[in-house]
Design an enzyme around this catalytic site. Structure first.
Site, PDB file in Angstrom:
ATOM      1  N   ASP A 254       0.587  21.786  39.857  1.00  0.00           N
ATOM      2  CA  ASP A 254      -0.685  21.480  39.257  1.00  0.00           C
ATOM      3  C   ASP A 254      -1.612  22.562  39.237  1.00  0.00           C
ATOM      4  OD1 ASP A 254      -3.217  19.662  39.006  1.00  0.00           O
ATOM      5  OD2 ASP A 254      -1.876  18.322  39.032  1.00  0.00           O
ATOM      6  N   HIS A 308      -4.451  20.922  34.283  1.00  0.00           N
ATOM      7  CA  HIS A 308      -3.970  20.852  35.580  1.00  0.00           C
ATOM      8  C   HIS A 308      -2.922  21.892  35.654  1.00  0.00           C
ATOM      9  CE1 HIS A 308      -5.356  17.054  37.118  1.00  0.00           C
ATOM     10  NE2 HIS A 308      -5.277  16.407  35.990  1.00  0.00           N
ATOM     11  N   GLU A 372      -5.919  14.143  31.500  1.00  0.00           N
ATOM     12  CA  GLU A 372      -7.497  14.614  31.961  1.00  0.00           C
ATOM     13  C   GLU A 372      -7.584  15.999  31.154  1.00  0.00           C
ATOM     14  OE1 GLU A 372      -8.196  12.722  35.885  1.00  0.00           O
ATOM     15  OE2 GLU A 372      -6.876  14.156  36.333  1.00  0.00           O
TER      16      GLU A 372
END
Ligand SMILES: *[C@@H]1O[C@H](CO)[C@@H](O)[C@H](O)[C@H]1NC(C)=O
Ligand SMILES: *[C@@H]1O[C@H](CO)[C@@H](O)[C@H](O)[C@H]1NC(C)=O
Ligand SMILES: *[C@@H]1O[C@H](CO)[C@@H](O)[C@H](O)[C@H]1NC(C)=O
Ligand SMILES: *[C@@H]1O[C@H](CO)[C@@H](O)[C@H](O)[C@H]1NC(C)=O
Ligand SMILES: *[C@@H]1O[C@H](CO)[C@@H](O)[C@H](O)[C@H]1NC(C)=O
Length: 606
Positions: A254, A308, A372
């Site tokens: 991440d 990420h 996201e």
């Protein structure tokens, strides 16, 4: 099942009152009206009283109370117990040579589970019957290392008998290694310790047919926000195997750290790991993948992109908004970072990462992340803006989603290049890209499975299902096990507080969520995002809630948590016997005094 009352236990020898060890027993149990009742031992009841595990095995109703998750098919057993001699267990296992390591490891695991419930081996009484454990694979199989896929039939049948006087036999039949392995797991839960007679006992006769309701039964672990040792990951796989969970979704990287060794791009992990010790080497990963295989678990990697990402990429000039501040303007949590889809040199780097992942994990399903993505992050880069404008695109949200789709298409080509000759099925998180109208424009339902992490009642779920996508459900309101606790970027509690109790996990019915589209649900995953969790608190976050989750997926019971509570309490004790640091659910008094704690139990049951 035949309910025989009172229970008859077939003892090889009478019980000696005088125990030589210092742990003389004061209490035992009796089965009274389908409930194990704690009794003080005295000379009158001593012959008749039994241990709690022995009592729970036959006294809990229609399935042996020590099995978790409860079998979904036929269960038939007699309430007779036999003493088994643990030093005289003989295995008749399939002899396919490519599988021999798996069977050896399964046998060792079985013996480990057996002895783990005995508090002190030195006081085990000699004697008991020999046990023959025989495994029969029903389909003729090629002699290959088995691989769990979406087509694997995980069913098994287990038969315990003792017709032959001196020997007990347990026969497991299954189509393949994975089903048979589940059968061994169930059998191990039918071997219990009687601390009054100091012997291991087994049901004298049982007939069980069992298979999972859902084929994808997973746990997700994020090893980027905090690092988890190989040992703690293996412990997680051990506990997963106990409850027949079959997928370890490894969110390995991440933006906060990059602990995955990529030999062809070494600066990713050299710069990106928290320390040189906090890297999963190729050896570590092979070890974990094989450890999972033995336990019936697919280890599936996720390379989350294009958002990420961050740490590890600093020398590459291929990211946008890395470490941007104030982060709240560019991403959902620090540190920010997103891949820049306009940089051509990015895609060969991705291909290197994918290649090593496919070599190590050989995944039948691969996770490409996709959650996201922040438009403001990409829009903060002049390079990205220029590229889009040069193509004649605008800078509106729809244009950035188009950029994302461009990334996804290019990245998928690289996955397919390394996954030859197969095209793996791809999992993606719900996101902007999976919303109408973008889902229709950019995603192919034959290629992508959508992992849903919205609330279970979100209308987005029906939108995805009615388009024919297959889904994996991780609705955060029931299956994000990191919810609850302090916030970590401000005061107050974390974003998805409160803590989710096991009852809610157990009752999180996928049929209710999917409605008429039940057939498109592959299964579900419970997740630990690790901002506030590391290996020291891992076990208590997963267990026993992941066990509650496992029964929902394996058995999909019609009943709610109330009818599972006493069994789960017992199962949680077993987890701790195997050194899993499962969270306590209730005072031990409630385990010893069955059904006296639940507020409604007396009305409901007696
Ligand atoms: C009974 O046990 C004996 C000795 O272990 C064995 O030789 C025989 O095959 C068994 N018979 C059956 C029907 O299982
Ligand atoms: C990053 O790449 C861009 C071209 O895409 C170039 O103009 C810039 O100088 C590079 N930055 C560094 C630090 O190399
Ligand atoms: C991106 O930034 C430009 C200004 O540089 C602005 O006009 C545009 O509205 C922004 N796009 C989005 C989707 O916010
Ligand atoms: C979903 O459930 C939550 C409570 O769990 C509620 O606050 C929310 O309004 C519900 N949403 C919809 C779309 O029904
Ligand atoms: C649950 O209920 C359905 C429909 O009433 C029934 O078909 C099914 O067999 C039940 N399942 C279990 C595990 O009892």
């Amino acid at each position: 099942m035949k309910l025989l009352a009172p229970l008859l236990v077939l003892f090889a020898l009478g019980v000696q009152r005088s125990c030589s060890s210092g742990d003389d027993l004061i209490y035992g149990y009796e089965c009274q009206k389908s409930r194990c009742v704690k009794v003080e031992l005295d000379s009158q009841n001593f012959q008749k009283a039994i241990s709690l595990p022995v009592c729970r095995i036959f006294c809990s109703g229609d399935v042996p109370g020590t099995i978790w998750p409860r079998p979904s098919g036929l269960v038939d057993f007699d309430s007779y117990m036999l003493a088994v001699d643990p030093s005289n267990i003989e295995f008749h296992l399939p002899t396919l040579s490519k599988q021999s390591q798996l069977w050896t490891a399964s046998k060792e695991r079985f013996m480990h589970l057996l002895y783990a419930v005995v508090p002190n081996k030195n006081v085990l009484r000699k004697g008991g019957r020999p046990l023959i454990v025989s495994v029969e694979l029903t389909s003729t199989l090629d002699d290959v290392v088995p691989r769990l896929t979406l087509d694997t039939d995980e069913s098994y049948a287990l038969q315990i008998s003792s017709g032959n006087g001196s020997v007990a036999t347990a026969t497991i039949s299954a189509n393949n290694y994975f089903g048979a392995r589940h059968g061994l797991e169930t059998l191990s839960q039918l071997l219990v310790y009687d601390d009054i007679r100091r012997e291991i006992q087994i049901l004298a006769r049982a007939n069980i047919e069992d298979k999972p309701a859902y084929k994808w039964r997973g746990l997700l672990l994020d090893t980027s926000r905090n690092f988890f040792s190989v040992k703690s990951i293996k412990r997680t796989l051990d506990a997963m195997a106990m409850v027949k969970l079959n997928t370890f979704h490894w969110h390995i990287t991440d933006s906060a750290s990059f602990p995955f060794e990529v030999k062809s791009q070494p600066e990713l992990y050299k710069l990106g790991a928290y320390s040189p010790r906090k890297v999963y080497s190729h050896e570590d990963i092979k070890d974990i993948v094989e450890y999972g295989r033995v336990r019936g678990i697919r280890v599936m990697p996720e390379f989350d992109a294009p958002a990420h990402v961050g740490e590890g990429w600093q020398q590459k000039n291929m990211t946008a908004c890395f470490r941007a501040q104030p982060w709240i303007n560019y991403c959902v949590e620090p540190p920010c970072g997103q891949l820049d889809p306009t940089v051509e040199e990015l895609y060969p780097v991705l291909e290197d990462i994918y290649r090593e992942m496919f070599e190590l994990f050989d995944p039948d399903v691969f996770h490409m992340g996709g959650d996201e993505v922040s438009v403001s992050c990409w829009n903060s880069s002049e390079r990205i803006q220029n590229w889009m404008l040069q193509k004649g695109w605008g800078l509106n949200e729809a244009d950035f989603i188009r950029l994302w789709a461009h990334f996804q298409d290019e990245a998928l080509k690289r996955v397919d290049a390394v996954a030859q000759p197969n095209q793996p099925s791809i999992n993606l998180w719900t996101s902007h890209l999976t919303k109408v109208p973008y889902i229709d424009e950019y995603l192919d339902k034959e290629r992508y499975n959508i992992q849903i992490w919205t609330q279970g009642n979100d209308s987005v779920i029906q939108e995805i299902l009615k388009r024919g996508f297959r889904v994996i459900i991780s609705n955060y309101d029931a299956l994000y096990f990191d919810c609850g606790g302090a916030a970590w970027v401000a005061a107050g509690n974390n974003w998805c507080s409160p803590y989710i109790g096991w009852q809610k996990v157990y009752d999180n019915n996928l049929d209710t969520i999917a409605g008429q589209y039940r057939a498109q649900v592959l299964g579900a995953e419970a997740a630990i995002w690790s901002e506030e969790i590391d290996e020291y608190t891992l076990d208590s976050r997963f267990w026993p809630r992941a066990s509650a989750f496992a029964e929902r997926l394996w058995s999909n019971p019609n009943e709610s948590w109330t009818s599972a509570e006493a069994r789960l309490l017992f199962h949680r004790q077993r987890l701790t016997d195997y050194d899993i640091g499962a969270e306590a659910m209730q005072p031990e008094w409630c385990l010893q005094n069955e059904n006296e704690c639940p507020i409604n139990a007396l009305n409901a049951k007696f």
